[in-house]
Design a protein around this motif. Structure first.
Motif, mmCIF file in Angstrom:
data_model
loop_
_atom_site.group_PDB
_atom_site.id
_atom_site.type_symbol
_atom_site.label_atom_id
_atom_site.label_comp_id
_atom_site.label_asym_id
_atom_site.label_seq_id
_atom_site.Cartn_x
_atom_site.Cartn_y
_atom_site.Cartn_z
ATOM 1 N N ALA A 18 0.930 -1.057 -0.016
ATOM 2 C CA ALA A 18 -0.162 -0.020 0.144
ATOM 3 C C ALA A 18 1.000 1.133 -0.054
ATOM 4 N N LEU A 19 2.028 1.104 0.955
ATOM 5 C CA LEU A 19 2.945 2.367 0.635
ATOM 6 C C LEU A 19 3.565 2.395 -0.663
ATOM 7 N N ARG A 24 4.667 5.728 -5.203
ATOM 8 C CA ARG A 24 4.631 5.955 -6.646
ATOM 9 C C ARG A 24 3.797 6.829 -7.191
ATOM 10 N N SER A 25 2.340 7.099 -6.790
ATOM 11 C CA SER A 25 1.498 7.952 -7.013
ATOM 12 C C SER A 25 1.909 9.512 -6.416
ATOM 13 N N GLY A 26 2.267 9.638 -5.360
ATOM 14 C CA GLY A 26 2.412 10.872 -4.646
ATOM 15 C C GLY A 26 3.687 11.552 -5.067
ATOM 16 N N TRP A 33 3.319 14.323 -2.853
ATOM 17 C CA TRP A 33 1.985 14.167 -1.510
ATOM 18 C C TRP A 33 2.506 12.801 -0.886
ATOM 19 N N LEU A 34 1.991 12.583 0.165
ATOM 20 C CA LEU A 34 1.679 11.256 0.968
ATOM 21 C C LEU A 34 0.431 11.237 1.718
ATOM 22 N N THR A 282 2.340 16.581 3.429
ATOM 23 C CA THR A 282 1.870 15.154 4.212
ATOM 24 C C THR A 282 0.380 15.154 4.876
ATOM 25 N N GLU A 283 -0.138 16.311 4.845
ATOM 26 C CA GLU A 283 -1.428 16.131 5.704
ATOM 27 C C GLU A 283 -2.467 17.402 5.294
ATOM 28 N N ILE A 284 -3.586 17.129 5.005
ATOM 29 C CA ILE A 284 -4.475 18.354 5.016
ATOM 30 C C ILE A 284 -5.362 18.099 6.204
#
Length: 329
Positions: A18-19, A24-26, A33-34, A282-284
């Protein structure tokens, strides 16, 4: 002491997979982003518990104030036999709900769900010790994926506290809330904690404390990538910051590169370059208004039956009932 048995809804290696997908996407996006869930390994959970005690971090205290005042009313209105907590962490605030429901005489089962097996095991052991006779079923899983596998007899109340709903983008919030509604039957309940819009200075300080604990928490995400995917992030080459996005009414947490950095991530098959000043979001943490919370819940198949805030109107807690769509005006 023997570690408690947990229901684990993930295959061996699923966490790293999952990570890998998120990295890869972020890290391929124009704005890197992550997702915030990668803060929460055992160390990240410990750091977050420290954050909740910081003078700048008001949400935990404000929500606790409301739950302490209204736990008996929550129990009276819902008559819940099962309490499900999503993203339970240490389950400290949930003890207020457990006490209220047990005093009301209906509670039979507590089901905490968390992505961190170690943090969940500690919480389950503590709850079992302090609440003899209560069935406690700890579930290791992702609340965005495993809701349909949760045990427990109706009527159930699902608690999603701490303002964690704000970590999801608006479209993802709607998808999540609908997924909660899908696993509940008509007349069951969602207890939702939402941080409220307030002055930007208070918000920014809550996510960038003077002691630097939130900075350690933020940087811990890079350590998680190192551990699970064999990356070579040097944490000293990134710095934490928080930013108030007034247009979207959310806080962003960011890790900004202090200099040009090249990072190898063997587990994701990537080498990623960060230019000096480039950041990873890293966060919203979205902040809400009462009318907006009610509207989002209504769109998802819930009707708000109770709305409470702390004395300073900093944090909202809504008790919403699962209803048929045609019942929502």
């Amino acid at each position: 002491m023997t570690e408690p048995e947990l229901d684990v809804h993930s295959e061996p290696g699923a966490l790293a997979e999952a990570l890998r997908t998120d990295v890869r996407s972020g890290f391929s996006a124009t704005q890197k982003w992550l997702p915030a869930k990668w803060f929460y390994d055992a160390r990240g959970s410990e750091l977050f518990e420290e954050i909740t005690a910081l003078p700048e971090y008001y949400p935990t205290r404000a929500e606790r104030e409301t739950l302490a005042r209204e736990a008996a009313e929550i129990a009276r209105v819902t008559g819940a036999r099962t309490l499900v907590e999503l993203g339970s962490g240490s389950s400290e605030k949930t003890r207020l709900l457990l006490d209220g429901l047990r005093a009301h005489g209906t509670l039979q089962t507590f089901v905490p769900l968390d992505v961190s097996a170690s943090a969940l095991a500690d919480a389950v052991a503590a709850i079992r010790a302090d609440y003899p006779g209560l069935e406690v079923r700890g579930v290791v899983g992702d609340f965005t994926e495993h809701l349909g596998l949760l045990p427990g007899e109706p009527p159930r109340i699902v608690a999603f506290l701490g303002g964690t709903i704000g970590n999801l983008l608006p479209a993802d919030r709607l998808k999540f809330l609908r997924s909660v509604r899908d696993v509940l039957t008509e007349g069951e309940w969602l207890l939702l904690g939402t941080d409220l819009v307030k002055d930007p200075e208070t918000l920014v300080r809550a996510y960038d404390d003077a002691a630097g604990v939130t900075a350690q928490f933020d940087l811990n995400m890079l350590r998680v990538v190192n551990e699970l995917l064999g990356a070579d992030f040097d944490l000293d080459r990134f710095t934490h910051e928080s930013y108030w996005d007034a247009a979207n009414e959310w806080i962003e947490m960011r890790l900004r590169a202090r200099e040009d950095v090249t990072v190898r991530i063997p587990g994701a098959g990537m080498t990623v370059h960060f230019a000096e000043g480039e950041y990873i979001r890293t966060e919203i943490s979205a902040k809400f208004r009462a009318a907006g919370v009610a509207a989002e819940l209504a769109e998802s198949g819930f009707a708000v039956q109770r709305w409470w805030t702390d004395a300073q109107n900093r944090f909202g807690v809504s008790l919403a009932e699962a209803v048929r769509d045609e019942m929502i005006e």
